[in-house]
Every structure is written in structure tokens, then in C-alpha cells.
Design an enzyme around this catalytic site. Structure first.
Site, PDB file in Angstrom:
ATOM      1  N   GLU A   1       0.841  -1.198   0.000  1.00  0.00           N
ATOM      2  CA  GLU A   1       0.000   0.000   0.000  1.00  0.00           C
ATOM      3  C   GLU A   1       0.874   1.245   0.000  1.00  0.00           C
ATOM      4  O   GLU A   1       1.767   1.367   0.829  1.00  0.00           O
ATOM      5  CB  GLU A   1      -0.883  -0.012   1.250  1.00  0.00           C
ATOM      6  CG  GLU A   1      -1.864  -1.163   1.254  1.00  0.00           C
ATOM      7  CD  GLU A   1      -2.294  -1.587   2.657  1.00  0.00           C
ATOM      8  OE1 GLU A   1      -2.054  -0.839   3.610  1.00  0.00           O
ATOM      9  OE2 GLU A   1      -2.866  -2.687   2.786  1.00  0.00           O
TER      10      GLU A   1
ATOM     11  N   GLU B   1      -4.440  -6.435   2.606  1.00  0.00           N
ATOM     12  CA  GLU B   1      -3.250  -7.149   3.070  1.00  0.00           C
ATOM     13  C   GLU B   1      -3.235  -8.624   2.694  1.00  0.00           C
ATOM     14  O   GLU B   1      -2.184  -9.171   2.355  1.00  0.00           O
ATOM     15  CB  GLU B   1      -3.101  -7.000   4.591  1.00  0.00           C
ATOM     16  CG  GLU B   1      -2.576  -5.643   5.042  1.00  0.00           C
ATOM     17  CD  GLU B   1      -3.655  -4.580   5.100  1.00  0.00           C
ATOM     18  OE1 GLU B   1      -4.851  -4.915   4.920  1.00  0.00           O
ATOM     19  OE2 GLU B   1      -3.318  -3.403   5.318  1.00  0.00           O
TER      20      GLU B   1
ATOM     21  N   PHE C   1       2.076  -1.908   8.937  1.00  0.00           N
ATOM     22  CA  PHE C   1       2.293  -2.042  10.373  1.00  0.00           C
ATOM     23  C   PHE C   1       2.157  -3.527  10.702  1.00  0.00           C
ATOM     24  O   PHE C   1       1.239  -4.177  10.192  1.00  0.00           O
ATOM     25  CB  PHE C   1       1.248  -1.236  11.166  1.00  0.00           C
ATOM     26  CG  PHE C   1       1.385   0.252  10.990  1.00  0.00           C
ATOM     27  CD1 PHE C   1       2.146   1.002  11.875  1.00  0.00           C
ATOM     28  CD2 PHE C   1       0.774   0.895   9.928  1.00  0.00           C
ATOM     29  CE1 PHE C   1       2.288   2.380  11.701  1.00  0.00           C
ATOM     30  CE2 PHE C   1       0.914   2.269   9.754  1.00  0.00           C
ATOM     31  CZ  PHE C   1       1.669   3.012  10.646  1.00  0.00           C
TER      32      PHE C   1
ATOM     33  N   ASP D   1       0.994  -4.877  13.065  1.00  0.00           N
ATOM     34  CA  ASP D   1      -0.324  -5.104  13.667  1.00  0.00           C
ATOM     35  C   ASP D   1      -1.340  -5.621  12.634  1.00  0.00           C
ATOM     36  O   ASP D   1      -2.284  -6.310  12.976  1.00  0.00           O
ATOM     37  CB  ASP D   1      -0.851  -3.801  14.267  1.00  0.00           C
ATOM     38  CG  ASP D   1       0.219  -3.049  15.052  1.00  0.00           C
ATOM     39  OD1 ASP D   1       0.092  -2.965  16.267  1.00  0.00           O
ATOM     40  OD2 ASP D   1       1.211  -2.594  14.442  1.00  0.00           O
ATOM     41  N   PHE D   2      -1.129  -5.255  11.361  1.00  0.00           N
ATOM     42  CA  PHE D   2      -2.070  -5.661  10.309  1.00  0.00           C
ATOM     43  C   PHE D   2      -1.919  -7.144   9.949  1.00  0.00           C
ATOM     44  O   PHE D   2      -2.630  -7.659   9.097  1.00  0.00           O
ATOM     45  CB  PHE D   2      -1.896  -4.806   9.050  1.00  0.00           C
ATOM     46  CG  PHE D   2      -2.073  -3.326   9.266  1.00  0.00           C
ATOM     47  CD1 PHE D   2      -2.585  -2.838  10.467  1.00  0.00           C
ATOM     48  CD2 PHE D   2      -1.748  -2.421   8.276  1.00  0.00           C
ATOM     49  CE1 PHE D   2      -2.737  -1.465  10.676  1.00  0.00           C
ATOM     50  CE2 PHE D   2      -1.905  -1.060   8.468  1.00  0.00           C
ATOM     51  CZ  PHE D   2      -2.392  -0.580   9.668  1.00  0.00           C
TER      52      PHE D   2
ATOM     53  N   HIS E   1      -1.297   0.069  16.189  1.00  0.00           N
ATOM     54  CA  HIS E   1      -0.224   0.505  15.281  1.00  0.00           C
ATOM     55  C   HIS E   1       1.114   0.586  16.002  1.00  0.00           C
ATOM     56  O   HIS E   1       1.989   1.332  15.575  1.00  0.00           O
ATOM     57  CB  HIS E   1      -0.540   1.881  14.688  1.00  0.00           C
ATOM     58  CG  HIS E   1      -1.674   1.895  13.715  1.00  0.00           C
ATOM     59  ND1 HIS E   1      -2.979   1.805  14.115  1.00  0.00           N
ATOM     60  CD2 HIS E   1      -1.684   1.974  12.362  1.00  0.00           C
ATOM     61  CE1 HIS E   1      -3.765   1.840  13.044  1.00  0.00           C
ATOM     62  NE2 HIS E   1      -3.010   1.937  11.970  1.00  0.00           N
TER      63      HIS E   1
END
Lengths: 322, 337, 372
Positions: B29, B70, B93, B95-96, B139
Site C-alpha cells: 500500500e 493485506e 504495520f 499489527d495488520f 499501530h
């Protein structure tokens, strides 16, 4: 569409191989000797064969948990598939993958897949590689009515459209996701139409009709090869066996299953059509069946007798180098 | 030799590897940004600017801006890797991870094993870790321990620009899937970095500081906090040896154990949460393989067992500090049976 | 009181040294020492070196503890006559200027390697010093770089221009090579001298660099004022292939340490930093291939291909040979065989790196030769 005699023979041979393979796996599974569980493709042969006849080893497919048919249609070695399903050392994946992970990268077969919706992003990746390398190849994602509702599938469809990739999505709608009917699970009631919303050509065809699959897949593959982006096909088909071998199938009656074999057998329909049209002789088709029966017999005998992987294989091939 | 930041080092590694090998592509992205906008193309160059400028040289075909998707990014990168590319996929991140884990751990990580050794998956997943920017719970995490725990993945956690460039080039040339974890607060940190491409092998820890009193194993930003603590402790006569494993999978156990044989005391400093993480892993290693050498129980300084808080005052408490590290060292050194 | 009170400070060995670690004192407080005696061991970024005292004296007070890391210029000890009073010593210590500022400005001013282009090839060199004397060119050994002269170049630079060159494929020089043989290296060195406006030169070469220097001297003797060969290649067929092969293969610290430990008489002298520096060089793209090419051209099949013994003996210019007694890379016998024909200096307590292990002694020998 006019198919050559050779193509027709090849199509029949492959569909017949898959049918013999799956019927026999069902039998062997019941006898014991096959570890785990297997998902059988009998009834859906026209979909795999009608699609893969347009592909070469340079093209990639990514498959599903019901992957034996796709594997055979894409050129995987039948004996080594059987060895794999029996969990043997000489199996296609050295006995470390089993039925759900049969793969042969040399044949462009990126693997059956234990995760519903796992394959479409992978096929998009193979299509991305084809486009980036400019080698003219295409990639096909097989998934089902179940996989059609996965987020990964939506993401894969969208990315393929955004990047205009040479990808083909085949939705094999065999009516039931495990024991849940597709009319319940697909909210819109129309997989092909829903897919169309992503901005790619999407058709619904009769999966019992080999010729319909062959024609639709041919168009989609040609479009991809011309650089005109992805396409989707919803193949209306049925599975003769349960979700997995041993599934009691309380979601449908015995009679209904028997009726499927009577009325919705893509191989039977193919035979009728080619013999009625005088394209192939019944005798030569029977001969192919006999050859396949012998082939599967050999495969099972070999698989039963073959040694399991050595214990040391437990620890190998996690990495190329670590 | 020129001083370069981690951001520059990563950018340079990507440029050099993409020039060297046309199969290397960058996908993610906003890796360029500005697609189909009235504004500027390449306006982002990655949200942290690490992929800036690539699109001008390599074009849209190799610097691939994606939708926010993702699963498709990771799956496509994995599929492309087995089909002949060498993708560097960006997970903005770490976290994703939650929205694409299947493609990483069920697909890419397992291809080789479940296909009986036939697959080669030269995939790099670049991702960011670390708290300290007021980015709150979704994040700011440091999730390298999750990647580390999965057979089939390699995991790199660099702490400086020299290591970042050499390890990223190694990652791109590696034929196995590698997760490369960049700390968001360290992108501007500079060290001397050669202009030429070079490789640092995986599984070789860096001994950042030598000392005989206590072994500190630290990762990423915690290496610098540990150095700060070590400087203060040296004034008290405590000499810390600081080991930066650089890669958590594979892990250089030998360097840690060798150091423990000498110091007999272990402190692991980890910005991640305390359960089932690297700190536990390395403490267990010490207990298992260096028990006889230990003069004190292995000690851990980690984040608390909480999500990352938002309020700056709480976030400051969350991240292990040089003071907490120094206090823990004093405790380990002062331990008496 | 007889004689002055002087400071013993942390020396600056080479250009990059900004601090040193006291490894051990070889004399205790209150002991006397003779001229040339070793007084303490200091660990630098390369190897641990001994500090030799230029003249006799008395170690009146030690201020730096073993294990301490101190900046260049820091007060380590006070040298004073035995009868100097404690008050005098206290006053001297109190009056000693803090070195931080000096060390810092020295490191800022430290000259950096420069680049010269020779025949389309980038060569890195470090120039130091000026003066009346004929310039001196240093040529390092296999896999090394111009920094290997860090302990001797500053001393030699006091009286003349000195140039330490990174040979092709090495250090900061371009990694692409032709054959990587002596002819190619000598041509590059000559080209560098020409580009830097050096007409005549004293040559000091170590190991492979000695072979290059000797080759250059034999082919272009009119350019060369003198030739100093340290543990040099080209003087016999034997060479320790375990080193060259191990060095090429080493990609990890342990492997590098193992290979490098063959270079010195005492492996404990190698600093972790020196090992790390070698690895940093070896990790660069192209280096492994360059080293393989050089090794093949010079030591293919485990034997030295270059043999200049007869030609060197016939040279009409001063030649000296310097060797470490405990050299494990090129046998001492190569030096001993030249005894009687050439001045041969065998240094005790040194392996293959006399210019690092016995820097002051080596610098003295080079200075004596270059001053002629």
C-alpha cells in the site's frame, strides 16, 4: 466448438482417470490405510479438465481441499499422487503434504489447499509473476461456492482487476459447503453476478457439460493471454461423495445422491454426446476406462506396499537453508 | 564512509537489489502513492519513505501500489514468489498481520515442507514495529515473536543502518520467506554504511559491547536503550556485554551461550509483551544450556502484559527504559543465593 | 630530585585510534625500566599492542587501572625519579590538562582515504606527511587494506610523504580485477604513483604486497630507491593454504577469527573489532570473487606462483627483509635463505604481522632504510 479427436480422447482419458482415482480412493479409505481424511472430486471432472486442457506446464493453477481432480488435469503423476495420499516417501510431496497439499510446481500446480479461500491470492501472485516476467502464461484459481464468500477471494478478485492480471477464477459451485447449502451461504444467490461486481467478465455455465466449460475457459484463458485482464466462471456442478470421505451426508438423501449419478454425470453426458455424434467409438472409450482401472490398480498396489518417509524427513525441508 | 540513516540504508538496498535482479519487485500500500489522484505520483514512497524514488526508476510494473488489501498483498507475493519473482511485500504495520496471517503462516511459510521440499519461496515481508509515536494499540506492537515461532519463516530485527542494509540484501537474496521488522522510531538513526551492496549472514549475533559482568540480549530499539544503561553502569563498575541477535529466526544461540559462560548473568530486554516471546525463549535457552554457568536467575525487562496505551505518559511507562534496564542489571549483579 | 617528572599518556596509534583499553601493566608501580622495555599492553581497534619506553625511567605512579578504556592523550602513569615527593607527583597529576578536547580535535582532523582513478579503476589511498625525503609507498597483504599500516605510517610520515594504497580488489579500491596477479597490481601501484606525481619512491610491502613491491622494483628499478619486504610473498613456493582458503570462505565471526588467528603469534591480541572489520570488507559484493581470483593468481594449488628470489638478489638497490619469528603463513625459512645476501631482520614476538605486532621495531627498520 470443434474439438480435435485427440483433444476429445485426452479429455475423456483425464476425466475417466479422475473418476477411477476418486472412486478407488473412497474404497481404499473405507478399508483403512489412508491417513487423515480426503475430499473427493467425483462428479466435477468436467470443470478441472475443461479448464486445464487450455493450459501448459508454464501456466499455474492454485487449487482447493478437493484438489485431486485439478492435480490430475494439470499433469501430476497419478501413481505419485496415490503414494502421497497414502503418506508414503515416494509421494509427490514426500508424504509430508497428503491429500490436501498435493502440489507439483514443475507442472505449474501450486498446491491443493487446506484453507478455503487460500488459493485465489496465490493464483493472483502467479498471474502477477506472469505479467511482470512477460512470459505469456496465465494463472487459474479454483475455489468453490464456499470459497466464493471468503474475504481473501474478494481481495484477490479486486487486486486482479486493479492490476489487470492474466488470472482466471473458477468457482466450482457444487451446491454444498460442508453441510450448508449454497443458497443459504451465498447471500445474493448468484455467485457469477456477485463476482461481476468486481469489474471482470463473469459467466455461469453448466458444469455437467464438458463442452460448455471448455468453451468458457478457453475464452477466459485467451483473454488473459491477450493481456485483457482477469475473468471468472461459475461452474454449476455436483459432488457425488460427501464433503469428505465418510461424511454421513444427512443434508441430502441417499436417493438424491443416486439421482445425481443418474442425471448429473458429466462423464456419462460426454460419452453420450461424442458417441451419438460419431466423434468417438464406445469401444475406444471403454478401452480407456480399462486402462485407467489398471493404472489405478497399479497405483494403489504400489502405494500400499511403499515405505513411509524415513524418520529423518520430519526435520528436513522446513527451509532451503537455516 | 558515509553516514546513512536506516531509512536511507533500506532505500539503497532496495535500489541496488532491484537493479541487480529484474525479478525483485516491491508490492504494497502506498509504496509509491498518488496513483489515480490529481496529485503527485510517488508522493508517499511508503508511509515511512523507505520506497521513495523506486517507481521513477523501475516503473509501475515493479513498484506495485495496491489497494488496502493485506491478504491479497501477502498471498500474491507468496504466489508470485513460487512462480518466479522475488517480491518484497510491505505490511505497513505489523499489527495488520491480523488481516493476512493465513497467507503468511499457512501458505508461504509451509509451501516448502508440505510440498516435500519442492517449493522455493523467495519472499520478503517488510513490516514496522514499535511503540513511542502515540499510535495506540493497533499501530504500535512488536510482534516479531509471532513470526519467530513459525517454522518456515525467518525473522530479522535490525537495530542500525549498517545491519539494516546488509540484512535486507541477504533477505532479498534468500530463497526462504523472511519477515523484516523495522522499528518506526529508528528510521533516522545514522551509522556508517558502505555504498556497495553487502550481505550480513542470518543467525550471527552482533556483540555491540563487550563486558564481563552481565550479558544483555536486546533487540531493535532496546539495543540502544541497553547501551545507554551500560554506559551508566560502567561508571558504577559494572561492565555489560550487549548482544544484538539481529535475527530471531535463526537465532545465534552460540554467541549468547559463550557470553553467558563468561558472565554467568543474563538480562533479556524486549519491547514486546512478556508472554511467549523472545525474552522467555532466551531465558529458557540459558536455563536449558547454560544452567551450570548461571550465577543468578535470568531476568527479563519487557513491556507489560497489556495492549499499547495511547496517552504519552502511559506509553512512556509501557516501553522499557534505560533506567529500568539499569535497575534490572543491578539486581542481577547483586543477586546472592 | 634528579630528572624531570613526565606523563605517560594513551598513545595514538594510527589515524583512527581515539581510545585504548589498558590490558595489563608489565611493570608495577615503583619499578624501573630500561630503554626499549615493554611497559604495558593496550588494546586498540585492531590488535593489542605493547608500549615500549624510548628511554629508561621509573614508574612512579600508575593512574590507569587494568581494564579501563581511556581516550588518546589520557594520563596513564607518571614517570619520575624515585626521590620525587608525593606532593610533587600530586601536583603534577592535578596540573595535567584533561585530554578530551585534544582527542576530539585530533579525530576530527584525521586525514581520510582519498580516491585516485588509474586506467578506469578506482584506487583508494591514504596520504600522510610531507617533507624533503623521497616518498614512501606502503603495499598491504592479501585480504588486508591500507589500515594495516596504521601503527607505522604516522611514524614514517614525520619526515616524508607516505602513501598507503589499497590494492585492486581490496579495501576501498574497486573490486573488479583482471587476473589479479603481480603484474596487474604493480601496474596499478605505478599508475597511482604517477597520478599522485611521485617520481621516485621507497617501497614497503607486506606479504602479497611485498610480492607486488618486489615485482615493481624488478621491472622498474629506476623508480625505486629502496625495497623493504615484510613477511613477503615471492621468496619461495610455500604458503599456508589453510589461511588463504579459510580467509576466503569465512563469512561468520568464528570462521574469520580462526583464519585471522593464524596471522599473529598470539591470537589473544586480535580485537573483536579487527575481526568485524575484516568481515565488513568480506561481505561486500564482489570481494569473495576478487579474493578467489587473487588467491588463484598468486597461490593457486597451494603454492606461490611468483618467485623473484634471483631477481631481487641481483637488484642494484637497497633491499631488506623483515620477518616475524613465529610466522605461520609464509615460512621463516624464506627469510633465512636470504641471510648473507640481504639484510634480514627477524623479530621476536611476531607472527605474520610484524608491522602490527612489533610496530615500533618495524617502524625503526623502515625509517632507517628510508632515511638513507
Amino acid at each position: 466448438m470443434q474439438l480435435s479427436r485427440d483433444t476429445l480422447l485426452k479429455a475423456y482419458r483425464q476425466m475417466s482417470t479422475i473418476r477411477h482415482f476418486e472412486e478407488r480412493v473412497q474404497e481404499e479409505f473405507a478399508k483403512g490405510g489412508i491417513p487423515g481424511f480426503v475430499h473427493l472430486y467425483a462428479g466435477e471432472e468436467a470443470s478441472a479438465v475443461g479448464t486445464c486442457l487450455h493450459l501448459s506446464a508454464e501456466d499455474h493453477i492454485a487449487s482447493t481441499h478437493r484438489g485431486h481432480g485439478h492435480s490430475i488435469a494439470k499433469g501430476c503423476d497419478v501413481e505419485r499422487m496415490m503414494l502421497e495420499i497414502f503418506g508414503k516417501k515416494e509421494g509427490l510431496c514426500a508424504g509430508k503434504g497428503g491429500s490436501m497439499h498435493i502440489a507439483d510446481l514443475g507442472q505449474g500446480m501450486l498446491g491443493a489447499n487446506g484453507i478455503v479461500g487460500g488459493a485465489p491470492p496465490l493464483a493472483v501472485g502467479a498471474a502477477l509473476a506472469a505479467k511482470t516476467l512477460g512470459n505469456g502464461s496465465v494463472a487459474v484459481a479454483f475455489t468453490g461456492d464456499g470459497g466464493s464468500s471468503q474475504g481473501t477471494t474478494f481481495e484477490a478478485l479486486n487486486l486482479a482487476v486493479v492490476l489487470q492480471l492474466p488470472a482466471i477464477f473458477i468457482f466450482e459451485n457444487n451446491e454444498d459447503g460442508e453441510s450448508t447449502g449454497w443458497r443459504y451461504a451465498v447471500g445474493s444467490g448468484d455467485i457469477a453476478a456477485r463476482v461481476r461486481g468486481f469489474g471482470l467478465p463473469s459467466v455461469k455455465i453448466d458444469g455437467d457439460d464438458f463442452f460448455a466449460v471448455y468453451e468458457a475457459a478457453g475464452e477466459a484463458v485467451a483473454r488473459a493471454r491477450r493481456g485483457e485482464g482477469p475473468s471468472a466462471i461459475e461452474v454449476e456442478t455436483v459432488r457425488f461423495f460427501g464433503h469428505h470421505s465418510g461424511d454421513p451426508q444427512r443434508y441430502r438423501s441417499r436417493e438424491d445422491v443416486l439421482k445425481l449419478r443418474e442425471e448429473r454425470d458429466c462423464i456419462k453426458k460426454f460419452r453420450l454426446r461424442v458417441t451419438a455424434a460419431g466423434l468417438l467409438e464406445r469401444a475406444e472409450l471403454d478401452a480407456i476406462d480399462r486402462e485407467n482401472a489398471a493404472l489405478i490398480e497399479r497405483a494403489v498396489a504400489r502405494a500400499r506396499a511403499a515405505p513411509p518417509p524415513e524418520d529423518a524427513a520430519l526435520l528436513t525441508d522446513v527451509y532451503l537453508a537455516y | 564512509m558515509a553516514l546513512k540513516s536506516i531509512r536511507q540504508a533500506i532505500n539503497e538496498a532496495l535500489f541496488q537489489e532491484m537493479r541487480r535482479d529484474p525479478r525483485v519487485v516491491v508490492i504494497g500500500e502506498d509504496v509509491a502513492g498518488g496513483a489515480a489522484t490529481a496529485g503527485e505520483r510517488d508522493c508517499a514512497g511508503g508511509v515511512f519513505g523507505t520506497t521513495k524514488g523506486l517507481i521513477a526508476e523501475f516503473g509501475e510494473g515493479r513498484v506495485i501500489d495496491t489497494p488496502i488489501t493485506e491478504s491479497a498483498i501477502m498471498g500474491a507475493a507468496a504466489g508470485a514468489a513460487v512462480a518466479g519473482l522475488r517480491p518484497v511485500a510491505e505490511l505497513m504495520f505489523c499489527d495488520f498481520l491480523g488481516v493476512c496471517f493465513d497467507q503468511i503462516f499457512n501458505q508461504a511459510a509451509k509451501f516448502r515442507y508440505m510440498f516435500g521440499g519442492k517449493a522455493k519461496t523467495p519472499l520478503v515481508i517488510r513490516t514496522t514495529i514499535g511503540a513511542g509515536r502515540g499510535s495506540a494499540a493497533q499501530h504500535s506492537q512488536s510482534l516479531y515473536h509471532i513470526f519467530t515461532s513459525i517454522p518456515g519463516l525467518k525473522c530479522v530485527v535490525p537495530s542500525n543502518a549498517y545491519d539494516a542494509k546488509g540484512l535486507l540484501i541477504s533477505a532479498i537474496r534468500d530463497d526462504d520467506p523472511v519477515v523484516f521488522c523495522e522499528h518506526k522510531l529508528m528510521y533516522d538513526l545514522q551509522t556508517e554504511v558502505p555504498d556497495e551492496p553487502y550481505r550480513i549472514p542470518f543467525g550471527e549475533a552482533s556483540v555491540v559491547r563487550e563486558g564481563d559482568d552481565v550479558t544483555i540480549v536486546a533487540l531493535s530499539r532496546m539495543v540502544h536503550y541497553s547501551l545507554e544503561a551500560a554506559l551508566a553502569l560502567a561508571r558504577e563498575g559494572i561492565e555489560c556485554e550487549i548482544i544484538d541477535p539481529r535475527t530471531t529466526s535463526p537465532l545465534d544461540e552460540e554467541t549468547i551461550l559463550e557470553s553467558l559462560e563468561r558472565t554467568g548473568r543474563l538480562l533479556v530486554v524486549d519491547e514486546a509483551t512478556p508472554r511467549c516471546g523472545l525474552a522467555v525463549d532466551i531465558a529458557a535457552l540459558a536455563a536449558d544450556k547454560a544452567f551450570a554457568a548461571l550465577k543468578a536467575p535470568p531476568k527479563r525487562v519487557t513491556a507489560p502484559f497489556t495492549p499499547v496505551p495511547f496517552a504519552p505518559s502511559l506509553e512512556k511507562l509501557y516501553i522499557p527504559s534505560p533506567e529500568r534496564i539499569a535497575a534490572a542489571v543491578r539486581e542481577v549483579v547483586g543477586y546472592r543465593r | 630530585m634528579s630528572g624531570p617528572i613526565t606523563a605517560l599518556t594513551m598513545p595514538k596509534w594510527g589515524l583512527v585510534m581515539s581510545e585504548g583499553k589498558i590490558v595489563s601493566w608489565k611493570k608495577r608501580q615503583g619499578e624501573s625500566f630500561a630503554a626499549g622495555e615493554e611497559i604495558l599492553e593496550i588494546e586498540t581497534t585492531k590488535i593489542t599492542n605493547v608500549m615500549e619506553m624510548p628511554q629508561a625511567g621509573h614508574l612512579r605512579r600508575i593512574l590507569a587501572a587494568e581494564g579501563a578504556t581511556l581516550p588518546v592523550g589520557a594520563l596513564l602513569a607518571v614517570i619520575a625519579p624515585e626521590n620525587a615527593s608525593d606532593t610533587e607527583i600530586d601536583a603534577f597529576v592535578a596540573g595535567f590538562a584533561a585530554p578530551e578536547a585534544a582527542a576530539e580535535s585530533a579525530s576530527v582532523a584525521a586525514p581520510a582515504p582519498q580516491m585516485v582513478e588509474v586506467g578506469g579503476r578506482r584506487l583508494s589511498y591514504l596520504e600522510l606527511g610531507e617533507g624533503e625525503g623521497t616518498p614512501l609507498l606502503f603495499l598491504h597483504g592479501f585480504g588486508a587494506d591500507l589500515n594495516s599500516w596504521m601503527f607505522v605510517q604516522p611514524a614514517l610520515a614525520v619526515a616524508r610523504r607516505t602513501i598507503a594504497l589499497d590494492l585492486p580488489g581490496h579495501g576501498g579500491s574497486a573490486k573488479e580485477l583482471g587476473k589479479g596477479d603481480a603484474a596487474e597490481m604493480a601496474e596499478a601501484a605505478l599508475g597511482a604513483l604517477e597520478a599522485l606525481g611521485v617520481a621516485h619512491v621507497h617501497l614497503a610491502g607486506h606479504s602479497l604486497g611485498g610480492g607486488v613491491a618486489a615485482f615493481l622494483a624488478c621491472r622498474r628499478p629506476e623508480k625505486v630507491k629502496s625495497l623493504s619486504l615484510l613477511a613477503s610473498a615471492g621468496l619461495g613456493p610455500e604458503i599456508n593454504a589453510a589461511f588463504t582458503e579459510g580467509f576466503i570462505r569465512a563469512s561468520r565471526r568464528r570462521e574469520a577469527q580462526e583464519a585471522l588467528s593464524l596471522l599473529v603469534h598470539d591470537p589473544a591480541l586480535l580485537s573483536r573489532r579487527m575481526v568485524e572489520d575484516v568481515l565488513r570488507y568480506k561481505r561486500l559484493d564482489g570481494v569473495e570473487r576478487a579474493l578467489e581470483q587473487v588467491a588463484e593468481a598468486w597461490f593457486g594449488g597451494g603454492r606461490q606462483r611468483l618467485d623473484l628470489r634471483d631477481e631481487i638478489a641481483a637488484l642494484n638497490l637497497p633491499v631488506q627483509v623483515i620477518w616475524g619469528r613465529e610466522d605461520r603463513i609464509i615460512p621463516l625459512a624464506h627469510a633465512e635463505a636470504l641471510q648473507g645476501k640481504l639484510p634480514v631482520h627477524i623479530l621476536e614476538g611476531a607472527g605474520h604481522l610484524p608491522h602490527m605486532e612489533r610496530a615500533e621495531a618495524t617502524a625503526g627498520l623502515l625509517e632507517a632504510f628510508a632515511s638513507v
